[in-house]
Design a protein around this motif. Sequence first.
Motif, short mmCIF file in Angstrom:
data_model
loop_
_atom_site.label_atom_id
_atom_site.label_comp_id
_atom_site.label_asym_id
_atom_site.label_seq_id
_atom_site.Cartn_x
_atom_site.Cartn_y
_atom_site.Cartn_z
N VAL A 95 0.85 -1.19 0.00
CA VAL A 95 0.00 0.00 0.00
C VAL A 95 0.88 1.23 0.00
CG1 VAL A 95 -1.69 1.34 1.30
CG2 VAL A 95 -1.91 -1.14 1.18
N LEU A 96 0.61 2.16 -0.92
CA LEU A 96 1.33 3.43 -1.01
C LEU A 96 0.31 4.55 -1.14
CD1 LEU A 96 4.02 5.03 -1.41
CD2 LEU A 96 3.66 4.74 -3.86
N ASN A 97 0.45 5.56 -0.27
CA ASN A 97 -0.44 6.72 -0.35
C ASN A 97 0.40 7.99 -0.25
OD1 ASN A 97 -2.48 8.59 -0.34
ND2 ASN A 97 -3.64 7.66 1.34
N LEU A 98 0.58 8.65 -1.38
CA LEU A 98 1.32 9.91 -1.44
C LEU A 98 0.41 11.06 -1.85
CD1 LEU A 98 4.51 8.62 -3.33
CD2 LEU A 98 4.16 8.80 -0.86
N SER A 99 -0.87 10.88 -1.73
CA SER A 99 -1.84 11.85 -2.22
C SER A 99 -1.80 13.16 -1.45
CB SER A 99 -3.26 11.25 -2.17
OG SER A 99 -3.61 10.95 -0.82
N HIS A 100 -2.23 14.22 -2.13
CA HIS A 100 -2.40 15.55 -1.53
C HIS A 100 -1.09 16.07 -0.92
CE1 HIS A 100 -6.67 15.23 -2.28
NE2 HIS A 100 -6.68 14.05 -1.66
N ASN A 101 -0.09 16.15 -1.77
CA ASN A 101 1.17 16.79 -1.46
C ASN A 101 1.51 17.74 -2.61
OD1 ASN A 101 2.61 15.74 1.13
ND2 ASN A 101 1.74 13.88 0.22
N HIS A 102 2.79 18.04 -2.79
CA HIS A 102 3.21 18.91 -3.89
C HIS A 102 4.28 18.20 -4.73
CE1 HIS A 102 0.96 22.05 -1.92
NE2 HIS A 102 1.72 21.98 -0.83
N LEU A 103 4.10 16.92 -4.93
CA LEU A 103 5.07 16.12 -5.67
C LEU A 103 5.03 16.45 -7.16
CD1 LEU A 103 4.43 12.74 -3.85
CD2 LEU A 103 6.39 14.25 -3.54
N VAL A 104 6.19 16.33 -7.81
CA VAL A 104 6.30 16.64 -9.24
C VAL A 104 7.13 15.55 -9.92
CG1 VAL A 104 6.13 19.13 -8.88
CG2 VAL A 104 8.38 18.04 -8.88
N GLY A 105 7.08 15.55 -11.24
CA GLY A 105 7.89 14.61 -12.02
C GLY A 105 7.16 13.34 -12.37
N CYS A 106 7.90 12.42 -12.92
CA CYS A 106 7.33 11.17 -13.40
C CYS A 106 7.28 10.13 -12.30
CB CYS A 106 8.15 10.65 -14.58
SG CYS A 106 7.32 9.35 -15.52
N ILE A 107 6.20 9.40 -12.23
CA ILE A 107 6.04 8.32 -11.26
C ILE A 107 6.98 7.17 -11.64
CG2 ILE A 107 4.42 6.63 -10.34
CD1 ILE A 107 2.20 8.69 -10.88
N PRO A 108 7.73 6.64 -10.68
CA PRO A 108 8.64 5.53 -11.01
C PRO A 108 7.89 4.32 -11.58
CG PRO A 108 9.18 6.45 -8.86
CD PRO A 108 7.88 7.08 -9.29
N LYS A 109 8.62 3.54 -12.37
CA LYS A 109 8.05 2.34 -12.97
C LYS A 109 8.80 1.11 -12.47
CE LYS A 109 7.03 4.82 -17.27
NZ LYS A 109 7.30 4.89 -18.74
N GLY A 110 8.09 0.00 -12.39
CA GLY A 110 8.72 -1.27 -12.03
C GLY A 110 8.26 -1.79 -10.69
#
Length: 254
Positions: free
Chosen positions: A133-148
């Motif tokens: 489970v990963l929850n990074l919602s509602h921040n100010h993150l930028v760039g491409c989401i990692p793959k793999g």
Amino acid sequence: MDLSSNGFSGNLPASLFENFQAMKIIDQNITTPAYVGGGSVTITTKGLVLVFVRVWINNMVIDLSRNRFEGHMPYIIGDLVGLCTLNLSHNCLEGHIPASLQHLPVLESLDLSSNEIGGGIPQQLVSLTSLEVLNLSHNHLVGCIPKGNQFNTFENSSYQGNDGLCGLPLSKDCGGDDGVLQATTPFGLDEGEEEDSAIISWQAVLMGYGCGLVIGLSIIYIMLSTQYPAWFSRMDIELEHIIIKRMKRHKKRY
């Protein structure tokens, strides 16, 4: 450790995590389930609020959610290799996600939602193969989401509320394989086109320089072989004529 939903404020202290000695090891000698605690325990993990009558001794949890902690996430969290759940959601944390989290091999749940965290998602987190489970919602993150690995299984809800993120599973395309190429290459050129353009530009400069050099040398050669000798010869004759005339005038006077 569960300190959620309190009024704690101030910077998240690194010293707090330095004292979790039991979380800095993974006990491989435990072959049968061992439990701690004599009563029921409520733990928020993997996005769920669960009530445990007994807690497995290797189920190491840090829940500091719903407080008012500020500052950056301490890099030392990466030393807690036995950590299974980390919940720092609903605080006022800022800065970047520390790449040291890649050193948490048994981490199953990571919740950093509803903070002020910026920057990109570290590519190193792809190594967290136990992450469910990963929850990074509602921040100010930028760039491409990692793959793999596990990152290929997370849904949109893990990233919503970060307008600067792009790439799957979001519908916003990063515009290039590495997620930043389209944004950083001027005039929309891809890497191959940019390199070709640079090569062509240098070729044009060298060709112009070479042509100019050849033409210049040719002009100098022509001037030396034709114009200058004739001019030099004419000047010599005129000087000789002037000298002879002056010598004749000098003889007449005396």
